[in-house]
Each structure stands twice: as C-alpha cells, then as structure tokens.
Design a protein around this motif. Structure first.
Motif, PDB file in Angstrom:
ATOM      1  N   ILE A  84      -3.924  45.064 -55.821  1.00 64.81           N
ATOM      2  CA  ILE A  84      -4.442  46.303 -55.398  1.00 64.81           C
ATOM      3  C   ILE A  84      -3.902  47.269 -56.457  1.00 64.81           C
ATOM      4  N   CYS A  85      -4.786  47.621 -56.931  1.00 69.56           N
ATOM      5  CA  CYS A  85      -4.203  48.816 -58.103  1.00 69.56           C
ATOM      6  C   CYS A  85      -4.198  50.112 -57.734  1.00 69.56           C
ATOM      7  N   GLN A  86      -2.897  50.580 -57.808  1.00 68.78           N
ATOM      8  CA  GLN A  86      -2.406  51.809 -56.924  1.00 68.78           C
ATOM      9  C   GLN A  86      -2.599  52.968 -58.405  1.00 68.78           C
ATOM     10  N   PRO A  87      -3.200  53.926 -58.605  1.00 69.50           N
ATOM     11  CA  PRO A  87      -3.130  54.839 -59.716  1.00 69.50           C
ATOM     12  C   PRO A  87      -1.826  55.171 -59.750  1.00 69.50           C
ATOM     13  N   SER A  88      -1.677  55.506 -61.024  1.00 79.62           N
ATOM     14  CA  SER A  88      -0.125  56.047 -61.471  1.00 79.62           C
ATOM     15  C   SER A  88      -0.158  57.394 -61.136  1.00 79.62           C
ATOM     16  N   PRO A  89       0.974  57.960 -60.706  1.00 79.76           N
ATOM     17  CA  PRO A  89       0.983  59.460 -60.504  1.00 79.76           C
ATOM     18  C   PRO A  89       0.632  60.287 -61.523  1.00 79.76           C
ATOM     19  N   THR A  90      -0.015  61.600 -61.283  1.00 79.58           N
ATOM     20  CA  THR A  90      -0.365  62.432 -62.314  1.00 79.58           C
ATOM     21  C   THR A  90       0.791  63.376 -62.561  1.00 79.58           C
ATOM     22  N   GLN A  91       0.986  63.806 -63.834  1.00 75.16           N
ATOM     23  CA  GLN A  91       2.049  64.811 -64.158  1.00 75.16           C
ATOM     24  C   GLN A  91       1.308  66.121 -63.531  1.00 75.16           C
ATOM     25  N   VAL A  92       2.221  66.848 -63.227  1.00 75.84           N
ATOM     26  CA  VAL A  92       2.071  68.216 -62.724  1.00 75.84           C
ATOM     27  C   VAL A  92       1.819  69.142 -63.864  1.00 75.84           C
ATOM     28  N   ARG A  93       1.157  70.108 -63.788  1.00 74.68           N
ATOM     29  CA  ARG A  93       0.777  71.193 -64.729  1.00 74.68           C
ATOM     30  C   ARG A  93       0.656  72.494 -64.286  1.00 74.68           C
ATOM     31  N   ASP A  94       1.248  73.412 -64.919  1.00 78.69           N
ATOM     32  CA  ASP A  94       1.218  74.778 -64.539  1.00 78.69           C
ATOM     33  C   ASP A  94      -0.129  75.528 -64.782  1.00 78.69           C
ATOM     34  N   LEU A  95      -0.414  76.882 -64.487  1.00 70.74           N
ATOM     35  CA  LEU A  95      -1.592  77.560 -64.639  1.00 70.74           C
ATOM     36  C   LEU A  95      -1.970  77.568 -65.865  1.00 70.74           C
ATOM     37  N   ASP A  96      -1.174  77.297 -66.856  1.00 70.50           N
ATOM     38  CA  ASP A  96      -1.683  77.264 -68.439  1.00 70.50           C
ATOM     39  C   ASP A  96      -1.958  76.098 -68.816  1.00 70.50           C
ATOM     40  N   GLY A  97      -1.746  75.122 -67.941  1.00 71.66           N
ATOM     41  CA  GLY A  97      -2.226  73.653 -68.465  1.00 71.66           C
ATOM     42  C   GLY A  97      -0.800  72.972 -69.102  1.00 71.66           C
ATOM     43  N   ASN A  98       0.274  73.524 -69.034  1.00 73.64           N
ATOM     44  CA  ASN A  98       1.450  72.938 -69.802  1.00 73.64           C
ATOM     45  C   ASN A  98       2.058  71.970 -68.506  1.00 73.64           C
ATOM     46  N   LEU A  99       2.604  70.972 -68.997  1.00 69.85           N
ATOM     47  CA  LEU A  99       3.514  70.132 -68.153  1.00 69.85           C
ATOM     48  C   LEU A  99       4.538  70.610 -67.466  1.00 69.85           C
ATOM     49  N   VAL A 100       4.780  70.677 -66.226  1.00 69.06           N
ATOM     50  CA  VAL A 100       6.040  71.063 -65.559  1.00 69.06           C
ATOM     51  C   VAL A 100       7.139  70.355 -65.928  1.00 69.06           C
ATOM     52  N   ARG A 101       8.206  70.945 -66.348  1.00 72.02           N
ATOM     53  CA  ARG A 101       9.404  70.390 -66.651  1.00 72.02           C
ATOM     54  C   ARG A 101      10.547  70.343 -65.755  1.00 72.02           C
ATOM     55  N   SER A 102      11.125  69.417 -65.652  1.00 69.40           N
ATOM     56  CA  SER A 102      12.384  69.484 -64.637  1.00 69.40           C
ATOM     57  C   SER A 102      13.388  70.480 -65.284  1.00 69.40           C
ATOM     58  N   GLY A 103      14.094  71.107 -64.285  1.00 73.34           N
ATOM     59  CA  GLY A 103      15.154  72.212 -64.701  1.00 73.34           C
ATOM     60  C   GLY A 103      14.779  73.523 -65.274  1.00 73.34           C
ATOM     61  N   THR A 104      13.351  73.740 -65.487  1.00 70.99           N
ATOM     62  CA  THR A 104      12.780  74.907 -66.115  1.00 70.99           C
ATOM     63  C   THR A 104      12.516  75.776 -64.771  1.00 70.99           C
ATOM     64  N   LYS A 105      12.899  77.081 -64.839  1.00 72.78           N
ATOM     65  CA  LYS A 105      12.190  78.232 -64.045  1.00 72.78           C
ATOM     66  C   LYS A 105      10.843  78.362 -63.931  1.00 72.78           C
ATOM     67  N   TYR A 106      10.532  78.418 -62.727  1.00 71.48           N
ATOM     68  CA  TYR A 106       9.005  78.629 -62.544  1.00 71.48           C
ATOM     69  C   TYR A 106       9.017  79.789 -61.380  1.00 71.48           C
ATOM     70  N   TYR A 107       7.971  80.187 -61.211  1.00 71.86           N
ATOM     71  CA  TYR A 107       7.575  81.208 -59.964  1.00 71.86           C
ATOM     72  C   TYR A 107       6.417  80.447 -59.345  1.00 71.86           C
ATOM     73  N   ILE A 108       6.431  80.567 -57.989  1.00 73.82           N
ATOM     74  CA  ILE A 108       5.142  80.212 -57.152  1.00 73.82           C
ATOM     75  C   ILE A 108       4.333  81.222 -56.955  1.00 73.82           C
ATOM     76  N   LEU A 109       3.066  81.331 -57.482  1.00 74.58           N
ATOM     77  CA  LEU A 109       2.470  82.658 -57.304  1.00 74.58           C
ATOM     78  C   LEU A 109       1.084  82.253 -56.623  1.00 74.58           C
ATOM     79  N   PRO A 110       0.368  82.978 -55.670  1.00 70.16           N
ATOM     80  CA  PRO A 110      -0.767  82.816 -55.204  1.00 70.16           C
ATOM     81  C   PRO A 110      -1.826  82.768 -56.272  1.00 70.16           C
ATOM     82  N   VAL A 111      -2.885  81.819 -56.330  1.00 71.77           N
ATOM     83  CA  VAL A 111      -4.076  81.869 -57.199  1.00 71.77           C
ATOM     84  C   VAL A 111      -4.815  82.719 -57.175  1.00 71.77           C
ATOM     85  N   ILE A 112      -5.276  83.292 -55.894  1.00 70.91           N
ATOM     86  CA  ILE A 112      -6.327  84.398 -55.947  1.00 70.91           C
ATOM     87  C   ILE A 112      -5.387  85.746 -55.855  1.00 70.91           C
TER      88      ILE A 112
END
Length: 132
Positions: free
Chosen positions: A9-37
C-alpha cells in the motif's frame, strides 16, 4: 488451494508546506499567520480570553492592519530544514508575552471546549507534548 500475493500500500509522501509567495516554509524562520481574504481581521496573536489577564490564548487580531505576532515552525526532527504536511512540529511565538508562559501552541480543554493556547511544552512527541 490459496496463494498469498504481497500487496504494498503506497502512502503518498508528505508535501512540503509553502507560504503565500510559493516559497518553502523553513524551520526556525519567523512567519505571520494572516487571513487569505482581505477584510477578515488581522493576524494570529496572543490575548486573554478567560476573564483573567493570564494565561493567554491564541486568537485572531480584530484589526486587518495588525499582523499579529511572529512565530516559528520547528519540526520535531531537527535535521529537517523545511516544514512538511502531516508531520509533528512545534509552533512557537517568537515574541515575549506579558504572561509567564512558554508561547508554544497547544490544545487545551477549557469550559468544555478545546481551545488553542500559548503555554505548551516544546519537544518531541510524548505524553507531555501530545496536545501541542
């Protein structure tokens, strides 16, 4: 007569999370969580919600111009430099709060409901961190 055929049974591998600009979310980097709308309030922050000044819980800021507090995502596997979907991680506000608490996100039961608070314990999955 029966024969056994191994089925993988093939489990799909996890996908890397991206920010709103399409960049990969990095460990230890500061981010803000903002509403999309736009017009739906501001970013995520800590505030008192229990008729007391402390502890603080995670809430959305009322004003759209308020970005909230910066936070970092830290996977429990420190060798991973990026954040992956469906993997264990710690979410930690980078700024100090007015209460003596850790600022690590966790789920906590309060008044019969689960709420997200900012006084968890950072670390690897265990009994102490299962609600983080």
């Amino acid at each position: 007569m029966f024969s056994a055929i191994p089925i993988s049974i093939c489990q799909p591998s996890p996908t890397q999370v991206r920010d709103l600009d399409g960049n990969l979310v990095r460990s230890g980097t500061k981010y803000y969580i903002l509403p999309v709308i736009r017009g739906m309030g501001g970013g995520v922050t800590l505030a008192s919600t229990r008729n007391e000044s402390c502890p603080l819980d995670i809430v959305q800021a009322n004003q759209e111009v308020d970005n909230g507090m910066p936070l970092t995502f830290t996977p429990v596997n420190p060798k991973k430099g990026f954040i992956w979907e469906s993997t264990d991680l710690n979410i930690i506000f980078s700024s100090a709060s007015t209460c003596l608490q850790s600022n690590v996100w966790m789920l906590e039961e309060y008044d019969g409901q689960l709420i997200t608070t900012g006084h968890g314990v950072a670390g690897n999955p265990s009994q102490e961190t299962i609600n983080n």
